[in-house]
Design a protein around this motif. Sequence first.
Motif, short mmCIF file in Angstrom:
data_model
loop_
_atom_site.label_atom_id
_atom_site.label_comp_id
_atom_site.label_asym_id
_atom_site.label_seq_id
_atom_site.Cartn_x
_atom_site.Cartn_y
_atom_site.Cartn_z
N ALA A 90 26.27 -42.01 9.47
CA ALA A 90 26.61 -42.16 10.82
C ALA A 90 26.59 -40.97 11.73
O ALA A 90 26.17 -41.09 12.90
N ALA A 91 26.94 -39.64 11.06
CA ALA A 91 26.80 -38.47 11.77
C ALA A 91 25.18 -38.21 11.98
O ALA A 91 24.91 -37.76 13.15
N ARG A 92 24.29 -38.42 11.02
CA ARG A 92 22.91 -38.32 11.45
C ARG A 92 22.46 -39.01 12.24
O ARG A 92 21.67 -38.41 13.23
N LEU A 93 22.81 -40.25 12.63
CA LEU A 93 22.30 -41.20 13.60
C LEU A 93 22.87 -40.73 14.91
O LEU A 93 22.58 -41.15 15.92
N ALA A 94 24.10 -40.39 14.91
CA ALA A 94 24.83 -39.80 16.13
C ALA A 94 23.99 -38.70 16.54
O ALA A 94 23.95 -38.43 18.12
N ALA A 95 23.65 -37.81 15.79
CA ALA A 95 22.81 -36.60 16.50
C ALA A 95 21.67 -36.90 17.10
O ALA A 95 20.88 -36.39 17.82
N ARG A 96 21.07 -38.27 16.42
CA ARG A 96 19.68 -38.82 17.01
C ARG A 96 19.96 -39.43 18.07
O ARG A 96 19.12 -39.55 19.21
N HIS A 97 21.05 -40.34 18.29
CA HIS A 97 21.06 -41.46 19.22
C HIS A 97 22.07 -41.35 20.43
O HIS A 97 22.14 -41.88 21.51
N ALA A 98 23.10 -40.49 20.12
CA ALA A 98 24.33 -40.38 20.91
C ALA A 98 23.89 -39.82 22.45
O ALA A 98 23.05 -39.08 22.58
N THR A 99 24.55 -40.54 23.40
CA THR A 99 24.22 -40.21 24.85
C THR A 99 25.08 -38.98 24.97
O THR A 99 26.18 -38.41 24.39
N GLU A 100 24.41 -38.20 26.00
CA GLU A 100 25.44 -36.83 26.53
C GLU A 100 26.72 -37.13 26.83
O GLU A 100 27.67 -36.46 26.47
N GLU A 101 27.13 -38.47 27.10
CA GLU A 101 28.55 -38.70 27.70
C GLU A 101 29.23 -38.99 26.26
O GLU A 101 30.32 -38.47 26.23
N GLU A 102 28.73 -39.61 25.30
CA GLU A 102 29.17 -39.75 24.10
C GLU A 102 29.64 -38.51 23.28
O GLU A 102 30.42 -38.19 22.68
N VAL A 103 28.80 -37.48 23.45
CA VAL A 103 28.90 -36.16 22.86
C VAL A 103 29.98 -35.65 23.54
O VAL A 103 30.91 -34.57 23.04
N ALA A 104 30.01 -35.60 24.82
CA ALA A 104 31.27 -35.03 25.69
C ALA A 104 32.85 -35.67 25.29
O ALA A 104 33.42 -35.12 25.18
N SER A 138 26.74 -43.62 16.71
CA SER A 138 25.36 -44.05 15.78
C SER A 138 24.38 -45.23 16.28
O SER A 138 23.43 -45.02 15.88
N HIS A 139 25.06 -46.10 17.06
CA HIS A 139 24.37 -46.93 17.91
C HIS A 139 23.76 -47.84 16.51
O HIS A 139 22.59 -48.27 16.84
N ASN A 140 24.54 -48.33 15.39
CA ASN A 140 23.96 -49.17 14.69
C ASN A 140 25.03 -49.88 14.16
O ASN A 140 26.00 -49.43 13.71
N ARG A 141 24.88 -51.18 14.61
CA ARG A 141 26.00 -52.14 14.58
C ARG A 141 26.38 -52.45 13.08
O ARG A 141 27.61 -52.73 12.70
#
Length: 213
Positions: A90-104, A138-141
Amino acid sequence: MTQTKPPQTDAYSMILDAIDSGVYKPGDRLVESELAERFGVSRTPIREALQRLETQSLLERDGRSLIVASLDHNQMAELYVVRRELEGLAARLAARHATEEEVAVLRGMVTADDALIDDPAALARANRRFHKQIHLASHNRYLVQQLDLVHRTMALMATTSLAAQGRGQIAQSEHDGIVAAIEARDETGAEKALKEHISIAFMTRLQQDAGAR
């Protein structure tokens, strides 16, 4: 003007939340009539919810009664192995797919949660929200669904590793590192940081259990 009634939370979610928040702990007996009265619903949806929770191994039979399940040492170890791998992904995919808003939002959570270090129960609730946010980022349901099951099972542990002396502050520092890697779009670093975070949490829980024996 006709007023719209707010949607009623289903019986399954209400019982699950009660287990997750510690209202019902491992070994506690769940009685249909008492649950129906507590949650203000009929016994039919309560019965269906209990059957569903039993199927998911969150409840177990004690004679003719249903009780909140508990995890033995091997079950806990198996759960942490799965959690470590799935959370890392999940963390790997979040680093790839998270939007700037999600990171904030993740960064804001770390900052806000620093104020909860001396309140293990509140920090544990905040910790669940933080990890859930990474799952969603992660944007993976399908991964989110599997992690939801893992985290529901985590509720069967009567204590939180965040109650260990000094663990809250250390965990917050680990969260900061995880978010920093996601911010940097460092997929390998984010996965490594979160896996290490789960491993340390597991070791802390093992130490808690050993001290309680």
